[in-house]
Scaffold this motif. Structure first.
Motif, PDB file in Angstrom:
ATOM      1  N   LEU A 271       0.703  76.591  34.292  1.00 50.23           N
ATOM      2  CA  LEU A 271      -0.137  77.557  34.835  1.00 50.23           C
ATOM      3  C   LEU A 271       0.330  77.739  36.174  1.00 50.23           C
ATOM      4  CD1 LEU A 271      -2.263  79.758  34.673  1.00 50.23           C
ATOM      5  CD2 LEU A 271      -3.991  77.931  35.308  1.00 50.23           C
ATOM      6  N   GLN A 272       0.116  76.777  37.071  1.00 49.93           N
ATOM      7  CA  GLN A 272       0.741  76.910  38.571  1.00 49.93           C
ATOM      8  C   GLN A 272       2.015  77.532  38.667  1.00 49.93           C
ATOM      9  OE1 GLN A 272       0.907  73.248  40.454  1.00 49.93           O
ATOM     10  NE2 GLN A 272       1.109  73.916  42.446  1.00 49.93           N
ATOM     11  N   SER A 273       2.920  76.978  37.896  1.00 44.39           N
ATOM     12  CA  SER A 273       4.648  77.493  38.244  1.00 44.39           C
ATOM     13  C   SER A 273       4.255  78.917  37.597  1.00 44.39           C
ATOM     14  CB  SER A 273       5.111  76.799  37.117  1.00 44.39           C
ATOM     15  OG  SER A 273       6.484  77.132  37.144  1.00 44.39           O
ATOM     16  N   LYS A 274       3.783  79.332  36.433  1.00 40.73           N
ATOM     17  CA  LYS A 274       4.080  80.690  36.092  1.00 40.73           C
ATOM     18  C   LYS A 274       3.331  81.617  37.195  1.00 40.73           C
ATOM     19  CE  LYS A 274       5.563  83.589  33.081  1.00 40.73           C
ATOM     20  NZ  LYS A 274       6.925  83.769  32.902  1.00 40.73           N
ATOM     21  N   SER A 275       2.238  81.255  37.725  1.00 40.37           N
ATOM     22  CA  SER A 275       1.272  81.968  38.385  1.00 40.37           C
ATOM     23  C   SER A 275       1.889  82.249  40.043  1.00 40.37           C
ATOM     24  CB  SER A 275      -0.077  81.817  38.592  1.00 40.37           C
ATOM     25  OG  SER A 275      -0.368  80.433  39.067  1.00 40.37           O
ATOM     26  N   SER A 276       2.508  81.163  40.400  1.00 38.41           N
ATOM     27  CA  SER A 276       2.937  80.890  41.771  1.00 38.41           C
ATOM     28  C   SER A 276       4.535  81.240  42.086  1.00 38.41           C
ATOM     29  CB  SER A 276       2.469  79.740  42.464  1.00 38.41           C
ATOM     30  OG  SER A 276       3.217  78.460  41.922  1.00 38.41           O
ATOM     31  N   PHE A 407      14.293  82.037  23.636  1.00 35.03           N
ATOM     32  CA  PHE A 407      13.049  82.038  24.043  1.00 35.03           C
ATOM     33  C   PHE A 407      13.388  81.738  25.635  1.00 35.03           C
ATOM     34  CE2 PHE A 407      14.742  77.589  23.762  1.00 35.03           C
ATOM     35  CZ  PHE A 407      14.235  76.918  24.769  1.00 35.03           C
ATOM     36  N   SER A 408      12.387  81.987  26.543  1.00 35.03           N
ATOM     37  CA  SER A 408      12.564  81.442  28.008  1.00 35.03           C
ATOM     38  C   SER A 408      11.676  80.587  28.203  1.00 35.03           C
ATOM     39  CB  SER A 408      12.228  83.041  28.751  1.00 35.03           C
ATOM     40  OG  SER A 408      10.808  83.382  28.424  1.00 35.03           O
ATOM     41  N   ALA A 409      11.916  79.827  29.276  1.00 38.16           N
ATOM     42  CA  ALA A 409      11.081  78.444  29.783  1.00 38.16           C
ATOM     43  C   ALA A 409      10.508  78.771  30.860  1.00 38.16           C
ATOM     44  CB  ALA A 409      12.141  77.535  29.618  1.00 38.16           C
ATOM     45  N   ILE A 410       9.610  77.809  31.212  1.00 39.36           N
ATOM     46  CA  ILE A 410       8.906  77.999  32.504  1.00 39.36           C
ATOM     47  C   ILE A 410       9.474  77.064  33.387  1.00 39.36           C
ATOM     48  CG2 ILE A 410       6.598  77.929  33.662  1.00 39.36           C
ATOM     49  CD1 ILE A 410       5.383  78.929  31.104  1.00 39.36           C
ATOM     50  N   ILE A 411       9.771  77.287  34.781  1.00 38.98           N
ATOM     51  CA  ILE A 411      10.337  76.548  35.646  1.00 38.98           C
ATOM     52  C   ILE A 411       9.483  75.321  36.075  1.00 38.98           C
ATOM     53  CG2 ILE A 411      11.033  76.312  38.155  1.00 38.98           C
ATOM     54  CD1 ILE A 411      11.653  79.314  37.726  1.00 38.98           C
ATOM     55  N   ASN A 412      10.137  74.083  36.234  1.00 41.58           N
ATOM     56  CA  ASN A 412       9.485  72.939  36.285  1.00 41.58           C
ATOM     57  C   ASN A 412       9.525  72.743  37.886  1.00 41.58           C
ATOM     58  OD1 ASN A 412       8.307  70.355  35.955  1.00 41.58           O
ATOM     59  ND2 ASN A 412      10.314  69.483  35.295  1.00 41.58           N
ATOM     60  N   PRO A 413       8.799  72.951  38.575  1.00 41.67           N
ATOM     61  CA  PRO A 413       8.782  72.713  40.133  1.00 41.67           C
ATOM     62  C   PRO A 413       8.747  71.296  40.452  1.00 41.67           C
ATOM     63  CG  PRO A 413       6.380  73.349  39.724  1.00 41.67           C
ATOM     64  CD  PRO A 413       7.205  73.638  38.246  1.00 41.67           C
ATOM     65  N   ASN A 439      22.219  81.512  22.144  1.00 45.93           N
ATOM     66  CA  ASN A 439      21.675  82.349  23.183  1.00 45.93           C
ATOM     67  C   ASN A 439      21.243  81.346  24.271  1.00 45.93           C
ATOM     68  OD1 ASN A 439      22.137  84.953  22.020  1.00 45.93           O
ATOM     69  ND2 ASN A 439      20.377  84.293  20.599  1.00 45.93           N
ATOM     70  N   LEU A 440      21.502  81.661  25.550  1.00 48.38           N
ATOM     71  CA  LEU A 440      21.217  81.014  26.571  1.00 48.38           C
ATOM     72  C   LEU A 440      20.138  82.002  27.632  1.00 48.38           C
ATOM     73  CD1 LEU A 440      24.570  79.073  27.627  1.00 48.38           C
ATOM     74  CD2 LEU A 440      22.603  78.318  26.160  1.00 48.38           C
ATOM     75  N   THR A 441      19.179  81.302  28.151  1.00 47.86           N
ATOM     76  CA  THR A 441      18.095  82.209  28.725  1.00 47.86           C
ATOM     77  C   THR A 441      18.278  81.488  30.143  1.00 47.86           C
ATOM     78  OG1 THR A 441      17.420  83.177  27.055  1.00 47.86           O
ATOM     79  CG2 THR A 441      16.227  83.282  29.331  1.00 47.86           C
ATOM     80  N   LEU A 442      18.479  81.750  31.398  1.00 50.66           N
ATOM     81  CA  LEU A 442      18.175  81.072  32.559  1.00 50.66           C
ATOM     82  C   LEU A 442      16.881  81.588  33.123  1.00 50.66           C
ATOM     83  CD1 LEU A 442      19.319  79.061  34.696  1.00 50.66           C
ATOM     84  CD2 LEU A 442      20.291  80.977  35.855  1.00 50.66           C
ATOM     85  N   SER A 443      15.948  80.806  33.712  1.00 53.46           N
ATOM     86  CA  SER A 443      14.793  81.282  34.348  1.00 53.46           C
ATOM     87  C   SER A 443      15.076  80.410  35.699  1.00 53.46           C
ATOM     88  CB  SER A 443      13.615  80.662  33.589  1.00 53.46           C
ATOM     89  OG  SER A 443      13.296  81.359  32.372  1.00 53.46           O
ATOM     90  N   TYR A 444      14.872  81.397  37.004  1.00 58.47           N
ATOM     91  CA  TYR A 444      15.116  80.908  38.046  1.00 58.47           C
ATOM     92  C   TYR A 444      14.175  81.369  39.033  1.00 58.47           C
ATOM     93  CZ  TYR A 444      17.687  85.478  38.682  1.00 58.47           C
ATOM     94  OH  TYR A 444      18.098  86.835  38.741  1.00 58.47           O
ATOM     95  N   ASP A 445      13.990  80.744  40.112  1.00 56.95           N
ATOM     96  CA  ASP A 445      13.141  81.299  41.136  1.00 56.95           C
ATOM     97  C   ASP A 445      13.881  82.381  42.036  1.00 56.95           C
ATOM     98  OD1 ASP A 445      11.377  81.436  43.415  1.00 56.95           O
ATOM     99  OD2 ASP A 445      10.997  79.166  43.520  1.00 56.95           O
TER     100      ASP A 445
END
Length: 494
Positions: A271-276, A407-413, A439-445
């Protein structure tokens, strides 16, 4: 008697062991107030609490990971009265990520265990045991009043039924509005048990009567079904409701599932990662026919590796070529790391954990495969050490084995990127050739990594995956590698 007491805690400790009688304790009690006022040494305040034991050292629940706020004591490895030397393991503690051994750095005797085994949700900083000096009477140790020990007996697991405690119907009558809507299921229960809707407390919106209200009334008053008419045509023929139909109307059985501290922490961090963190995404599709062919050659030679091992190695190569993606946040500073340490998501019974494969860029695929297997086994057994899951510069999450294609993953701070890998699927070209693709999906800050760097990284990764060779995976020659392994094994046996 004791020179410069406020400046040296060790002098007080030695003097306390030498002078253990009442007059000396009174002296120490006086010195305690002075020392607390001057230097605030916490341990001194416990000396005056016992008329027998001079020095009491509290062992508190430690913070064994950056995100740990509470823990569970799995097992005590030392019992009351056992001698402790530096390096001894007192107990095993389940953190939000793994089960970690708690080592003690001083000598002494374990005098009292304050928190029993399998006690959960123990806040960091809560005293869990008391240790005294060797030679002290540990059997008569009393818990110092200054210690704030959380009462575990007051903790009870809450269920949905415990959150709301409706008043007894016999004591207070809530009349349901005659204008409230009554559904078919509610009306059927009213007819089965001969109940009046206006005499039952309604908990629905706009004071509508719900099925749960009827079931609660039936349970509280222990009502039994009555004879009902099947229809208007044969209303004079009463039909007794069978026990099977009554059983179907009763609440279905359920099981309360325990939410582990690891799952709670995962939920908070996601939740913190996705919201911040401003998540940005980039997707590509890769052909892995070359990887499958090379893997088949290696298997025939006796070298067992997985497709995920190839992806980890190629990801490390791509991060080496685009180091701007191999970055993490350290406070408010963005740091580009020299070593490429890739966290690999592993699912366990207690939650998801990401053990780290270190120095991926300099390891060959065989060493990576060995590391992944060992780390995954330790993760599922809860035996990971903190350095094996804390840190990392990049994360890979692969759900291909579950049949997930995209799928898309959430970043691990504090990391700035995570790669989501889908399962392989067949694709038929216009020429009739069949290709295996993933399929490769990159989630990045979006703050730490620019769009240009993210696309460059994916381009290098796609190129390495589609043109994988022995050189790419760091073994150079499969046959020579097999010969070297066999030679090493023979030397080891000899």
């Amino acid at each position: 008697m004791f020179p410069n007491v406020g400046a040296s805690f060790q002098l007080i400790r030695l003097a306390c062991k030498k002078y253990r009688f009442i007059p000396v304790q009174k002296y120490l009690s006086t010195q305690y107030r002075r020392v607390e006022h001057v230097s605030g040494i916490e341990s001194i305040k416990y000396f005056h609490q016992s008329s027998i034991v001079c020095g009491i050292t509290p062992v508190k629940m430690p913070s064994l990971s950056p995100t740990m706020t509470e823990g569970t004591i799995v097992k005590w490895l030392k019992q009351e009265g056992d001698k402790i030397v530096p390096g001894d393991v007192l107990c095993e503690i389940q953190t939000d990520k793994a089960v970690v051994s708690l080592e003690f750095d001083e000598e002494g005797i374990l005098a009292k265990v304050l928190i029993a085994e399998n006690s959960s949700d123990i806040k960091v900083g809560t005293p869990i045991a008391l240790v005294v000096d060797e030679g002290d009477d540990w059997k008569n140790v009393k818990i110092p009043k200054d210690l704030e020990i959380e009462s575990l007996s007051s903790k009870t697991s809450t269920t949905p039924s415990q959150h709301v405690s409706p008043p007894s119907v016999g004591m207070t009558t809530h009349v349901t509005s005659t204008k409230s809507l009554i559904g078919p299921a509610v009306r059927n229960l009213l007819n089965h048990y001969g109940l009046n809707a206006t005499q039952i407390r309604a908990s629905g919106s706009h004071r509508n009567l719900l099925k749960g209200d009827i079931l609660r009334q039936i349970e509280e008053q222990k009502l039994e079904a009555i004879n009902i008419a099947r229809s208007h045509e044969d209303a004079t023929l009463p039909i007794t409701t069978s026990s099977n139909s009554v059983a179907r109307s009763a609440p279905a059985p359920f099981i309360d599932l325990e939410i582990t501290s690891m799952r709670r922490t995962i939920a908070k961090r996601l939740l913190q990662s996705k919201s911040s963190i401003p998540h940005a995404y980039a997707t590509t599709e890769c052909t892995i026919n070359g990887i499958l062919a090379l893997r088949k050659r290696m298997q025939k030679a006796g070298l067992k590796v997985s497709v995920n091992d190839f992806i980890i190695k190629c990801t490390g190569n791509a991060l080496g070529r685009v180091p701007g993606v191999n970055v993490i946040w350290e406070g408010s500073e963005l740091r580009q790391k020299g070593e490429i340490d890739i966290s690999v998501a592993v699912s366990t019974d207690t939650g998801l954990i990401t053990p780290i494969v270190t120095n991926v860029a300099v390891k060959d695929i065989l060493q990576i495969s060995k590391d992944v297997a060992q780390l995954a086994a330790k993760a599922r057994n809860g035996k990971l050490q903190p350095h094996e899951f804390m840190g990392g510069t990049f994360t890979i999450s692969n759900l291909g084995m579950y049949g997930i294609h995209n799928f898309s993953a959430i970043i691990n701070p504090p990391q700035c990127a995570i790669l989501a890998v889908g399962g392989g699927h067949a694709y038929i070209e216009n020429t009739g050739e069949v290709e295996d693709r993933v399929n490769l999906t990159l989630s990045y800050d979006a703050i730490g990594i620019s769009e240009e760097l993210a696309l460059k990284f994916l381009a290098h990764l796609k190129h390495d995956l589609e043109s994988t060779s022995e050189v790419t995976i760091g073994i150079y020659n499969i046959e020579a590698c097999v010969d070297s392994i066999e030679l090493l094994q023979s030397l080891t046996h000899n």
